[in-house]
Design an enzyme around this catalytic site. Structure first.
Site, mmCIF file in Angstrom:
data_model
loop_
_atom_site.group_PDB
_atom_site.id
_atom_site.type_symbol
_atom_site.label_atom_id
_atom_site.label_comp_id
_atom_site.label_asym_id
_atom_site.label_seq_id
_atom_site.Cartn_x
_atom_site.Cartn_y
_atom_site.Cartn_z
ATOM 1 N N CYS A 167 -10.488 8.215 -1.100
ATOM 2 C CA CYS A 167 -8.897 8.537 -1.976
ATOM 3 C C CYS A 167 -8.048 9.013 -1.067
ATOM 4 O O CYS A 167 -8.138 10.533 -0.459
ATOM 5 C CB CYS A 167 -9.644 9.330 -2.631
ATOM 6 S SG CYS A 167 -8.354 9.172 -4.263
ATOM 7 N N VAL A 193 -9.654 11.058 -9.606
ATOM 8 C CA VAL A 193 -9.835 12.017 -8.343
ATOM 9 C C VAL A 193 -8.313 12.307 -7.869
ATOM 10 O O VAL A 193 -7.613 11.474 -7.866
ATOM 11 C CB VAL A 193 -10.407 11.993 -7.285
ATOM 12 C CG1 VAL A 193 -12.238 11.940 -8.247
ATOM 13 C CG2 VAL A 193 -10.546 11.431 -6.828
ATOM 14 N N GLU A 248 -4.569 15.191 -11.433
ATOM 15 C CA GLU A 248 -3.736 14.270 -10.386
ATOM 16 C C GLU A 248 -2.966 15.844 -9.147
ATOM 17 O O GLU A 248 -2.860 16.693 -9.510
ATOM 18 C CB GLU A 248 -2.675 14.637 -11.386
ATOM 19 C CG GLU A 248 -1.228 13.744 -11.715
ATOM 20 C CD GLU A 248 -0.047 13.914 -9.950
ATOM 21 O OE1 GLU A 248 -0.039 13.183 -9.459
ATOM 22 O OE2 GLU A 248 -0.098 15.035 -10.623
ATOM 23 N N SER A 249 -2.819 14.827 -8.027
ATOM 24 C CA SER A 249 -3.147 14.937 -6.986
ATOM 25 C C SER A 249 -1.160 15.891 -6.634
ATOM 26 O O SER A 249 -1.288 17.266 -6.518
ATOM 27 C CB SER A 249 -2.218 13.855 -5.857
ATOM 28 O OG SER A 249 -1.277 12.974 -6.105
#
Length: 237
Positions: free
Chosen positions: A28, A68, A80-81
């Site tokens: 991801c 993810v 959340e990134s």
């Protein structure tokens, strides 16, 4: 802890007091951003990989969106990134990644937003409009050259945006492989500043430790497109 992805029906892997955990998926791009920040800042952590086609109920309880990355430490949960990367930089301030200059920090957020438009709502569905891709690359080529203190967007050292952009950039050559179109390859002569940036990024220990090569990304992507992604691919090697 096993690197294999936890799926529906699996038992929740018990957490340990004070141990930071990231819920991730090995391929991801969003989770990769957070893993890179964790690695670059040398933050101790454990990784729990998630099968995104068959998500465990206990993971959906942590993040009902089912996405993810998610960070967890004791009773704190951060999804959340962008949020996870900013939170890590605030909570673990050594080797700071966010620019001290508010103007520069604001523009890094603009860059992150523009970078996000290269990926659709499906994090693996890369745009195949080559002119659109090149328009984005030219934007970053010009902005990085204008900063003039590279090789990184952060200057002599990487900033958060460097780690936000890398997972997108490294996946762009997948278009050339999947579409069997060599014209989709990034021409280093067309984007020399980004080429210098990419070479500098590849020398960072965090990149060396985490990244798959483009061929392996393409193998996973083909399975994803067919609806049969192998989240545990290459673990038996």
């Amino acid at each position: 802890m096993s690197q294999k992805a936890y799926s529906q029906g699996s038992t929740f892997p018990a957490t340990k007091p004070g141990v930071l955990r990231i819920y991730s998926m090995r391929f991801c791009p969003y989770a990769e951003r957070t893993r890179l920040v964790l690695s670059h800042k040398n933050i101790p952590h454990e990784i729990v990989n998630i099968n995104l086609k068959s998500k465990p109920d206990w993971f959906l309880a942590l993040n009902p969106l089912g996405q993810v990355p998610v960070l967890q430490i004791d009773d704190k949960i951060v999804p959340e990134s962008t949020a996870t990367c900013d939170w890590l930089d605030d909570v673990y301030p050594e080797n700071r990644l966010q620019p001290a200059d508010p103007y520069r920090r604001a523009w890094d957020r603009v860059y992150a937003s523009y970078n996000g438009s290269l990926l659709s709502n499906d994090p693996f569905e890369l745009h195949t409009n080559l002119e659109g891709v090149k328009k984005h690359l030219q934007f970053f080529e010009d902005k990085l050259r204008a900063r003039g203190d590279g090789p990184f967007f952060g200057g002599s050292k990487p900033c958060i945006f460097d780690f936000m952009f890398w997972p997108t950039f490294v996946r762009l050559p997948i278009i050339a492989i999947i579409k069997e179109n060599p014209a989709a390859n990034i021409d280093e002569n067309e984007f020399p500043t980004l080429e210098t940036w990419a070479k500098a990024m590849k020398e960072l220990p965090a990149i060396k430790d985490d990244a798959f090569d483009v061929e392996r990304h393409a193998i996973f992507f083909r399975g994803h497109v067919k609806g049969t992604p192998d989240y545990d691919m290459f673990l038996d090697e």
